[in-house]
Scaffold this motif. Sequence first.
Motif, PDB file in Angstrom:
ATOM      1  N   GLY A 131      37.490  44.591  42.439  1.00 38.62           N
ATOM      2  CA  GLY A 131      37.450  44.267  43.865  1.00 38.62           C
ATOM      3  C   GLY A 131      38.798  44.427  44.542  1.00 38.62           C
ATOM      4  O   GLY A 131      38.937  44.175  45.722  1.00 38.62           O
ATOM      5  N   GLN A 137      40.489  35.883  55.860  1.00 37.68           N
ATOM      6  CA  GLN A 137      39.451  36.759  55.305  1.00 37.68           C
ATOM      7  C   GLN A 137      39.797  37.174  53.874  1.00 37.68           C
ATOM      8  O   GLN A 137      38.937  37.181  52.986  1.00 37.68           O
ATOM      9  N   ALA A 138      41.080  37.492  53.645  1.00 38.60           N
ATOM     10  CA  ALA A 138      41.506  37.885  52.300  1.00 38.60           C
ATOM     11  C   ALA A 138      41.358  36.720  51.329  1.00 38.60           C
ATOM     12  O   ALA A 138      40.969  36.915  50.171  1.00 38.60           O
ATOM     13  N   GLN A 187      41.628  45.923  46.513  1.00 36.76           N
ATOM     14  CA  GLN A 187      41.742  46.988  47.499  1.00 36.76           C
ATOM     15  C   GLN A 187      43.173  47.006  48.005  1.00 36.76           C
ATOM     16  O   GLN A 187      43.838  45.981  48.049  1.00 36.76           O
ATOM     17  N   LYS A 221      39.119  34.400  51.514  1.00 39.16           N
ATOM     18  CA  LYS A 221      37.688  34.262  51.225  1.00 39.16           C
ATOM     19  C   LYS A 221      37.241  35.311  50.214  1.00 39.16           C
ATOM     20  O   LYS A 221      36.481  35.025  49.302  1.00 39.16           O
ATOM     21  N   ILE A 222      37.728  36.539  50.402  1.00 42.86           N
ATOM     22  CA  ILE A 222      37.342  37.623  49.502  1.00 42.86           C
ATOM     23  C   ILE A 222      37.933  37.420  48.111  1.00 42.86           C
ATOM     24  O   ILE A 222      37.271  37.594  47.101  1.00 42.86           O
ATOM     25  N   HIS A 223      39.176  37.048  48.045  1.00 42.88           N
ATOM     26  CA  HIS A 223      39.895  36.894  46.781  1.00 42.88           C
ATOM     27  C   HIS A 223      40.163  35.417  46.516  1.00 42.88           C
ATOM     28  O   HIS A 223      41.304  35.005  46.304  1.00 42.88           O
ATOM     29  N   CYS A 250      39.044  36.192  39.946  1.00 44.04           N
ATOM     30  CA  CYS A 250      39.229  37.457  40.648  1.00 44.04           C
ATOM     31  C   CYS A 250      38.586  38.568  39.835  1.00 44.04           C
ATOM     32  O   CYS A 250      38.674  38.580  38.616  1.00 44.04           O
TER      33      CYS A 250
END
Length: 137
Positions: A109, A77-78, A111, A80-82, A105
């Motif tokens: 965003g 998931q990380a 976190q 995909k996000i980053h 990046c």
Amino acid sequence: MKEVEECIEEMLIRLDEFCGMTDMIRSDTSILLEEMIPLIKAKVSEMNNVYTKVDKLEAFVKMAGHHVSFLEEQILQAEKIHAGCPPSIQKLLGPLVSPLFKKTCTPDGQQSYNLPELYRTEDYFPIKCIGSKYQSH
């Protein structure tokens, strides 16, 4: 009459052999009951302890596998996000950067990540086991 005596003599020999065999079987049985059965019971008890340890180890491995799967899912998931790659790494990797990392990046965003509550190895393998014969393996 002689044939009857020979037949009786033959039967007495066979009866004597049979009695000898039954005595030997009784002797072997008593040895089994007196010596071997306690040894077998001790081994069964020892093996039950081993089986219990194996069951606990299987449960630990299963639990650790669940935690690894959970963390792997979080990593995916990380990613995909980053999915972007910082410019410094792009310069370092140069042509090796795959098209998957072409996104950039976004600093806003970012976190903070809090590691979930996981198991503690010390809970399953107490400190008293450190220094045992298994430590070097």
